[in-house]
Design an enzyme around this catalytic site. Structure first.
Site, PDB file in Angstrom:
ATOM      1  N   TYR A 126       0.742  -1.044  -0.026  1.00 27.94           N
ATOM      2  CA  TYR A 126       0.084  -0.105   0.040  1.00 27.94           C
ATOM      3  C   TYR A 126       0.890   1.613   0.255  1.00 27.94           C
ATOM      4  O   TYR A 126       2.175   0.993  -0.559  1.00 27.94           O
ATOM      5  CB  TYR A 126      -0.946   0.411   0.988  1.00 27.94           C
ATOM      6  N   ARG A 179      -7.838  10.403  -9.030  1.00 24.74           N
ATOM      7  CA  ARG A 179      -6.863  11.565  -7.494  1.00 24.74           C
ATOM      8  C   ARG A 179      -6.002  10.465  -7.353  1.00 24.74           C
ATOM      9  O   ARG A 179      -6.463   9.606  -5.666  1.00 24.74           O
ATOM     10  CB  ARG A 179      -7.946  12.755  -7.217  1.00 24.74           C
ATOM     11  N   GLU A 269     -12.927   5.077  -3.981  1.00 27.38           N
ATOM     12  CA  GLU A 269     -11.674   5.021  -3.287  1.00 27.38           C
ATOM     13  C   GLU A 269     -10.993   5.665  -4.998  1.00 27.38           C
ATOM     14  O   GLU A 269     -10.893   6.406  -5.617  1.00 27.38           O
ATOM     15  CB  GLU A 269     -10.655   3.973  -3.532  1.00 27.38           C
ATOM     16  N   ASP A 293     -12.022   8.241   2.211  1.00 26.72           N
ATOM     17  CA  ASP A 293     -11.375   9.632   2.401  1.00 26.72           C
ATOM     18  C   ASP A 293     -11.737  10.662   3.227  1.00 26.72           C
ATOM     19  O   ASP A 293     -11.769  11.544   3.601  1.00 26.72           O
ATOM     20  CB  ASP A 293     -10.411  10.365   0.834  1.00 26.72           C
TER      21      ASP A 293
END
Length: 590
Positions: A126, A179, A269, A293
């Protein structure tokens, strides 16, 4: 009997009953007979593969005998070989490629090694290495993982889902690649993010990997470099921002629920800010969905843990964000919720939160446009502010939180100013990957003489001051939150995820020893236990508040959660063999 893992006709393959829709490790894994009509073992499914760990009887029954070396190897030896090969590598991207290769061949072995050294390997699978892997996705590509759905597939998404080999999915992570971390628009190269997220669903919370589905929605990319790259793997077109895009997402959501059920968890995500907020607002009351987020409670957990070190309650803080996008607004809204639970009015809570973006402070009357999602945090102009340092000196915050993705904007002057304004300044440099962090751990601790409470989104090495005191930076990574929340949501049948779920904080799991070492979060080495405890708390919360739809309600919720956690032990591929009185397994002589 035909099975969902193969397109072969019934005469060529056979399967046994599939397991029910559950995360439970207590249920047997669906066995798949691996033989074709030519006795060729061709299972292309990593959960079923064990390498040389197949027993002699399994090798003989499954037609594997002679196709593997004679040695019957334990998983311990396999893991040792895996780890020794990893330790020879120094390049993070090389490690990522090797790890993903093992995942493709032997998923249980992959998760064993990942879980045994999660602190060292989570930054590989990750953040931050997954960001580098995404930028190089077309160059390091070996085989597809997850589902790719393009805007050219409108009207056919349900049939695409039918191509996924697992008939039962409990959790979906989806991106459109606009993004990716702090790296911008990477189009279909963003698939590395859902894949990495779902690795953590399993490694951290024990959600069965076959219950997880990574998805990349391809509507094009505005990244000119990718559009000129011969290795790019997506549509060579600019992003479609028309109504067709919204129609595609609508169809996707409907198809997921139609295929897998109303309580299927769908995590958005790394969508662009505008779409991320729109979709959360649009779908949250209709589907079981969240965006970690926007609902970024890990930062709130760090602030709550800091209370024990500073002696100040959350309601006593004044916070200044660097960045005013989805992460900043998500954290800010959760902080406001926590402050109101502490007795402060919503209006007063919002007054204590300031935001600084690329145009400057969010203040009334500024020339640049202010998004409707930002309006709650727009304040009267406090004076002449031309830089973030000016904002710090004028607003005098007790905490600065960086979520801009713009790099080292917590300058030495900013950090020193925070140190002069506060006895224990809170400095959160949360942007990913590491080179996008607002400052380094070394700068934060050194320039405040070790007085700051620091957290970062990506890992930093321990810092030793001239005095000899060692600080171990805490990583404010959402991986502390979303796997445990996801496990709880799946197990309890929650259909709509309220923000209040994200207030079930992990701050209480931070020990005094952690705080003395400069940590505001538990060590990553404990993240499996942290995630399970988080899941237990959330399961208790949702049943107590009438949000759960899975019945009967478990009496002992901790035992229930722990019983479902997936483990990495190999399954047996032999059927249930037993004897009848007077009958023999030995075939009759011909």
């Amino acid at each position: 009997m035909h099975n969902a893992f193969s397109a072969a006709p019934p005469a060529q393959t056979a399967s046994v009953k599939s397991e029910s829709r559950s995360c439970s490790a207590a249920q047997p894994r669906a066995r798949l007979v691996l033989l074709t009509s030519h006795a060729r073992p061709l299972p292309d499914f990593p959960l079923l593969l064990q390498g040389m760990a197949f027993t002699l009887l399994e090798r003989q029954v499954l037609g594997l005998h002679g196709l593997l070396p004679p040695k019957i190897e334990t998983q311990d030896i396999q893991a040792l070989r895996f780890q020794k090969n990893l330790n020879k590598m120094t390049d993070p991207l090389q490690k990522y490629i090797y790890l993903m290769g093992i995942q493709e061949r032997n998923e249980r072995l992959f998760y064993r090694v990942l879980m045994e050294d999660i602190e060292a390997l989570m930054p590989i699978v990750y953040t931050p290495t997954v960001g580098l892997a995404c930028t190089q996705y077309g160059h390091i590509f070996r085989r597809p993982k997850g589902l790719f759905i393009s805007i050219l597939d409108r009207g056919h998404i349900r049939s695409i889902l039918d191509n996924w080999p697992e008939p039962s999915v409990a959790a979906v992570v989806v991106t459109d690649g606009e993004r990716i971390l702090g790296l911008g628009d990477l189009g279909v190269y963003g698939m590395g993010i859902p894949v990495g997220k779902l690795c953590l669903y399993t490694a951290c919370a024990g959600i069965r990997p076959e219950k997880c589905l990574p998805v990349c929605i391809d509507v094009g990319t505005d990244n000119e470099t990718l559009l000129k790259d011969p290795f790019y793997m997506g549509l060579y077109q600019k992003r479609d921002r028309s109504q067709l895009y919204d129609d595609l997402i609508d169809e996707f959501m409907e198809a997921i629920v139609d295929k897998y059920g109303q309580d299927t968890l769908i995590q958005f995500e790394d969508f662009g800010n505008h779409n991320a907020f729109r979709f959360l607002k649009k779908y949250r009351e209709k589907y079981c969905t969240f965006n970690d987020d926007i609902q970024a409670s890990v930062a709130l957990a760090g602030l709550l843990a800091a209370q024990r070190a500073t002696g100040k309650s959350l309601n006593d803080h004044k916070l200044l964000f660097l960045g005013a996008g989805e992460a900043a607004l998500g954290i800010a809204n959760l902080i406001v919720m926590a402050m109101t639970e502490g007795g402060m009015s919503q209006t007063e809570a919002r007054k204590r939160i300031w935001m600084f973006d690329k145009y400057g402070l969010l203040v009334q009357g500024r020339a640049q446009a202010i998004d409707s999602n930002q309006e709650a945090f727009v304040h009267p102009n406090p004076g002449e502010v031309n830089s973030f340092l000016d904002a710090v000196n004028i607003i005098k915050p007790s905490a600065i939180i960086g979520v801009s993705g713009a790099g080292r904007l917590f300058t030495h002057e900013v950090i020193k100013a925070m140190g002069s304004l506060n006895e224990r300044p809170i400095i959160f440099a949360l942007s990913n990957p590491t080179n996008k962090a607002e400052c380094t751990a070394e700068d934060a601790y050194t320039l405040t003489q070790g007085r700051c409470l620091f957290a970062s989104g990506s890992p930093f090495e321990p810092v030793t001051l001239d005095s000899g005191r060692v600080f171990t930076p805490g990583q404010g990574n959402n991986a502390y939150i979303f796997p445990g929340v996801a496990l709880a949501v799946i197990l309890s049948g929650v259909r709509h995820i309220s923000d209040t779920i994200f207030l079930e904080t992990l701050a209480e799991q931070v020990t005094d020893e952690d705080l003395s070492q400069g940590r505001l979060y538990p060590p990553l080495s404990n993240i499996r236990e942290v995630s399970v405890r988080m899941a237990i708390k959330v399961v208790q919360f949702v049943y107590a508040n009438g949000m759960a739809f899975r019945y009967p309600e478990p009496v002992n919720k901790e035992a229930y959660v722990r019983s479902t956690v997936w483990n990495i032990s190999y399954d047996s591929f032999l059927p249930d063999i037993y004897e009848w009185p007077g009958a023999s397994h030995t075939p009759k002589n011909k």
